[in-house]
Motif scaffolding. Sequence first.
Motif, PDB file in Angstrom:
ATOM      1  N   THR A 158       1.070  -1.046  -0.012  1.00 10.01           N
ATOM      2  CA  THR A 158      -0.150   0.109   0.339  1.00 10.01           C
ATOM      3  C   THR A 158       1.072   1.653  -0.255  1.00 10.01           C
ATOM      4  N   ILE A 159       1.908   1.230   1.069  1.00 15.32           N
ATOM      5  CA  ILE A 159       2.573   2.790   1.132  1.00 15.32           C
ATOM      6  C   ILE A 159       3.768   2.769  -0.117  1.00 15.32           C
ATOM      7  N   ASP A 160       4.100   1.546  -1.418  1.00 15.80           N
ATOM      8  CA  ASP A 160       4.717   1.512  -2.846  1.00 15.80           C
ATOM      9  C   ASP A 160       3.438   2.628  -3.716  1.00 15.80           C
ATOM     10  N   GLY A 161       2.111   1.702  -3.270  1.00 17.04           N
ATOM     11  CA  GLY A 161       1.908   2.765  -3.803  1.00 17.04           C
ATOM     12  C   GLY A 161       0.970   3.667  -3.737  1.00 17.04           C
ATOM     13  N   ILE A 162       0.842   3.921  -3.133  1.00 18.11           N
ATOM     14  CA  ILE A 162       0.701   5.724  -2.451  1.00 18.11           C
ATOM     15  C   ILE A 162       2.316   6.365  -3.092  1.00 18.11           C
ATOM     16  N   ILE A 163       3.049   5.918  -3.272  1.00 21.36           N
ATOM     17  CA  ILE A 163       4.570   6.610  -3.060  1.00 21.36           C
ATOM     18  C   ILE A 163       4.595   6.941  -4.379  1.00 21.36           C
ATOM     19  N   ALA A 164       3.993   6.031  -5.389  1.00 23.00           N
ATOM     20  CA  ALA A 164       4.221   5.837  -7.077  1.00 23.00           C
ATOM     21  C   ALA A 164       3.262   7.084  -7.319  1.00 23.00           C
ATOM     22  N   PHE A 165       1.924   6.330  -7.087  1.00 30.30           N
ATOM     23  CA  PHE A 165       1.148   7.553  -7.478  1.00 30.30           C
ATOM     24  C   PHE A 165       0.884   8.714  -6.651  1.00 30.30           C
ATOM     25  N   SER A 166       2.012   9.359  -5.679  1.00 25.45           N
ATOM     26  CA  SER A 166       2.041  10.934  -5.407  1.00 25.45           C
ATOM     27  C   SER A 166       2.644  11.791  -6.108  1.00 25.45           C
ATOM     28  N   GLU A 167       3.988  10.773  -7.107  1.00 23.11           N
ATOM     29  CA  GLU A 167       4.938  11.434  -7.066  1.00 23.11           C
ATOM     30  C   GLU A 167       6.581  11.830  -7.298  1.00 23.11           C
ATOM     31  N   LEU A 168       6.124  12.115  -5.484  1.00 25.13           N
ATOM     32  CA  LEU A 168       7.044  12.338  -4.848  1.00 25.13           C
ATOM     33  C   LEU A 168       8.434  11.925  -4.344  1.00 25.13           C
ATOM     34  N   SER A 169       9.621  12.393  -4.210  1.00 24.96           N
ATOM     35  CA  SER A 169      10.143  11.578  -3.969  1.00 24.96           C
ATOM     36  C   SER A 169      10.536  11.213  -2.722  1.00 24.96           C
ATOM     37  N   ARG A 170      11.970  10.564  -3.071  1.00 23.27           N
ATOM     38  CA  ARG A 170      11.554   9.714  -1.459  1.00 23.27           C
ATOM     39  C   ARG A 170      12.129  11.023  -0.177  1.00 23.27           C
ATOM     40  N   GLU A 171      13.086  11.913  -1.067  1.00 21.63           N
ATOM     41  CA  GLU A 171      13.513  13.048  -0.006  1.00 21.63           C
ATOM     42  C   GLU A 171      13.051  14.203  -0.214  1.00 21.63           C
ATOM     43  N   ASP A 172      11.330  14.626  -0.632  1.00 22.63           N
ATOM     44  CA  ASP A 172      10.350  14.788   0.267  1.00 22.63           C
ATOM     45  C   ASP A 172       9.673  14.339   0.977  1.00 22.63           C
ATOM     46  N   LEU A 173      10.081  12.839   0.934  1.00 25.22           N
ATOM     47  CA  LEU A 173       9.038  11.767   2.146  1.00 25.22           C
ATOM     48  C   LEU A 173       8.937  12.100   3.806  1.00 25.22           C
ATOM     49  N   GLN A 174      10.448  12.917   2.989  1.00 22.45           N
ATOM     50  CA  GLN A 174      11.423  12.579   4.626  1.00 22.45           C
ATOM     51  C   GLN A 174      11.289  13.705   4.818  1.00 22.45           C
ATOM     52  N   ARG A 175      10.820  14.791   4.817  1.00 16.78           N
ATOM     53  CA  ARG A 175      10.654  15.939   5.198  1.00 16.78           C
ATOM     54  C   ARG A 175       8.967  16.333   6.083  1.00 16.78           C
ATOM     55  N   GLN A 176       8.857  16.840   6.898  1.00 17.49           N
ATOM     56  CA  GLN A 176       8.101  17.512   7.810  1.00 17.49           C
ATOM     57  C   GLN A 176       6.939  17.786   6.540  1.00 17.49           C
ATOM     58  N   VAL A 177       5.238  17.415   6.674  1.00 15.12           N
ATOM     59  CA  VAL A 177       4.521  17.767   6.035  1.00 15.12           C
ATOM     60  C   VAL A 177       5.001  19.530   5.759  1.00 15.12           C
ATOM     61  N   LYS A 178       5.104  20.270   7.178  1.00 14.43           N
ATOM     62  CA  LYS A 178       4.809  21.829   6.893  1.00 14.43           C
ATOM     63  C   LYS A 178       5.727  22.787   6.348  1.00 14.43           C
ATOM     64  N   THR A 179       6.800  21.512   5.520  1.00 12.34           N
ATOM     65  CA  THR A 179       7.923  22.478   4.434  1.00 12.34           C
ATOM     66  C   THR A 179       6.972  22.302   3.011  1.00 12.34           C
ATOM     67  N   TYR A 180       6.218  21.225   2.990  1.00  7.20           N
ATOM     68  CA  TYR A 180       5.673  21.418   1.177  1.00  7.20           C
ATOM     69  C   TYR A 180       4.837  21.875   1.099  1.00  7.20           C
ATOM     70  N   SER A 181       3.958  22.144  -0.276  1.00  6.83           N
ATOM     71  CA  SER A 181       4.043  23.157  -1.251  1.00  6.83           C
ATOM     72  C   SER A 181       2.878  22.578  -1.053  1.00  6.83           C
ATOM     73  N   THR A 182       1.000  23.875  -1.405  1.00  5.76           N
ATOM     74  CA  THR A 182       0.198  23.291  -1.524  1.00  5.76           C
ATOM     75  C   THR A 182      -0.412  22.153  -2.323  1.00  5.76           C
ATOM     76  N   GLY A 183       0.278  22.597  -3.130  1.00  8.46           N
ATOM     77  CA  GLY A 183       0.350  20.765  -4.517  1.00  8.46           C
ATOM     78  C   GLY A 183       0.733  19.462  -3.962  1.00  8.46           C
ATOM     79  N   MET A 184       2.191  19.645  -3.476  1.00  5.63           N
ATOM     80  CA  MET A 184       2.801  18.703  -2.533  1.00  5.63           C
ATOM     81  C   MET A 184       1.577  18.121  -1.676  1.00  5.63           C
ATOM     82  N   ILE A 185       0.976  18.987  -1.265  1.00  6.13           N
ATOM     83  CA  ILE A 185       0.163  17.966   0.561  1.00  6.13           C
ATOM     84  C   ILE A 185      -0.901  17.554   0.352  1.00  6.13           C
ATOM     85  N   SER A 186      -1.674  18.443  -1.428  1.00  5.96           N
ATOM     86  CA  SER A 186      -2.972  17.372  -1.928  1.00  5.96           C
ATOM     87  C   SER A 186      -2.187  16.737  -3.087  1.00  5.96           C
TER      88      SER A 186
END
Length: 245
Positions: free
Chosen positions: A128-156
């Motif tokens: 499930t996690i692999d599927g979520i990551i693939a669909f989101s197209e967020l990088s592994r580096e992005d996913l290791q950062r706190q969400v409060k540093t994300y843009s609105t589009g990334m949170i979406s």
Amino acid sequence: MRTPQIELRNVGVHYYTFDQGINSIKDYVMKFGFTRPFARRKVLDGVDLQVLPGEVLGILGRNGTGKSSLLRCVAGILRSYTGTVEVRGSIAPMLAIGSGIEMELTGIENIKLICSLMGTGGADIERTIDGIIAFSELSREDLQRQVKTYSTGMISRLSFSIAIAKVPDILLIDEVLAVGDAGFQRKCLDRITAIKESGCTILFVSHGADDVRRICTRAICLDQGRIVFDGEVEPAIQRYEQLFV
């Protein structure tokens, strides 16, 4: 006759707001008996609605007419002051950008937390996690950062990818496709279409007539907290457009 999956009977919702003239306890005491400290605003008024299993219901209306409140009643987040709401089946609500996301956690921590809360465990959670990551197209580096540093589009991207990881009985979508680039919006619409074809019941709030035409099998139009049209999609869109004439 099939049993409705969602049924609202005479549902009314009111919000209470402070009078602008009351800004402190002193104001409240000084004006007690001379002015009402609270104002009541009616956002849903006697709504009756049935949604059958597998239906995709578009919900149209101007801003502030009760569309989001209706979804929140169905999700159980908002309590109606009058009437009853009956829902049969599991719900995946997508009611706001980042709803359910913890801003202090990283992207991957949010994915694991929400998957656990949804009952996903064991070997299935990794898939499930692999599927979520693939669909989101967020990088592994992005996913290791706190969400409060994300843009609105990334949170979406993150919140949508988590919400559609598993097909629920009922999917609630509230204007979440308005954020993000055109490519990701098309990808989301394709995924919603696939979920629709699986037999999931969907409530879809949108101001985009083309999206409603593409996804929905039926539509309602709300005006001042009441359903003023309930039926086929194209006449519903025409009724919605008449609100601005």
